[in-house]
Write a protein that holds these residues in place. Structure first.
Motif, PDB file in Angstrom:
ATOM      1  N   SER A  56       5.614  10.585  -4.514  1.00 16.89           N
ATOM      2  CA  SER A  56       6.479   9.643  -5.243  1.00 16.89           C
ATOM      3  C   SER A  56       7.667   8.960  -4.449  1.00 16.89           C
ATOM      4  N   LEU A  92      -0.098   6.990  -3.910  1.00 23.29           N
ATOM      5  CA  LEU A  92       0.521   7.149  -4.973  1.00 23.29           C
ATOM      6  C   LEU A  92       0.621   8.804  -5.464  1.00 23.29           C
ATOM      7  N   VAL A 122       5.879   5.615  -3.488  1.00 24.08           N
ATOM      8  CA  VAL A 122       6.143   4.985  -4.926  1.00 24.08           C
ATOM      9  C   VAL A 122       7.201   4.005  -5.076  1.00 24.08           C
ATOM     10  N   ASN A 150      -1.641  -1.292 -10.650  1.00 23.05           N
ATOM     11  CA  ASN A 150      -1.981  -0.143  -9.807  1.00 23.05           C
ATOM     12  C   ASN A 150      -3.602  -0.140  -9.650  1.00 23.05           C
ATOM     13  N   ASN A 151      -4.021  -0.662  -8.534  1.00 25.56           N
ATOM     14  CA  ASN A 151      -5.411  -0.668  -8.207  1.00 25.56           C
ATOM     15  C   ASN A 151      -5.869   0.187  -7.132  1.00 25.56           C
ATOM     16  N   ALA A 152      -5.265   1.562  -7.586  1.00 31.26           N
ATOM     17  CA  ALA A 152      -5.501   2.651  -6.959  1.00 31.26           C
ATOM     18  C   ALA A 152      -7.013   3.267  -7.156  1.00 31.26           C
ATOM     19  N   LEU A 174       3.163  -5.083 -12.379  1.00 37.53           N
ATOM     20  CA  LEU A 174       2.843  -3.962 -11.437  1.00 37.53           C
ATOM     21  C   LEU A 174       1.384  -3.542 -11.717  1.00 37.53           C
ATOM     22  N   THR A 189       0.885  -1.323   0.012  1.00 40.74           N
ATOM     23  CA  THR A 189      -0.023   0.023   0.042  1.00 40.74           C
ATOM     24  C   THR A 189       0.902   1.119  -0.086  1.00 40.74           C
TER      25      THR A 189
END
Length: 55
Positions: free
Chosen positions: A12, A9, A15, A34-36, A32, A6
């Motif tokens: 930086s 995002l 990330v 990204n399930n934001a 990768l 977690t």
């Protein structure tokens, strides 16, 4: 193998830390995801029925 991480995002450094952690655990990063998501507490605006800009 699947690892979940977690991070905010929009920051930086977070990330970079997530990616570095995944590489440290797995040796490399092949995929990768990204399930934001975001959540709004305000009411949704009415849907637009036209593609034209409002006057």
């Amino acid at each position: 193998m699947v690892l979940a991480r977690t991070a905010d995002l929009t920051v930086s450094d977070e990330v970079d830390a997530v990616i570095a952690s995944a590489v440290a655990d797995l040796g490399r990063l092949d995929v990768l995801v990204n399930n934001a998501g975001c959540r709004r507490s305000a009411a949704r605006p009415e849907p637009r029925t036209s593609l034209r800009s409002p006057a």
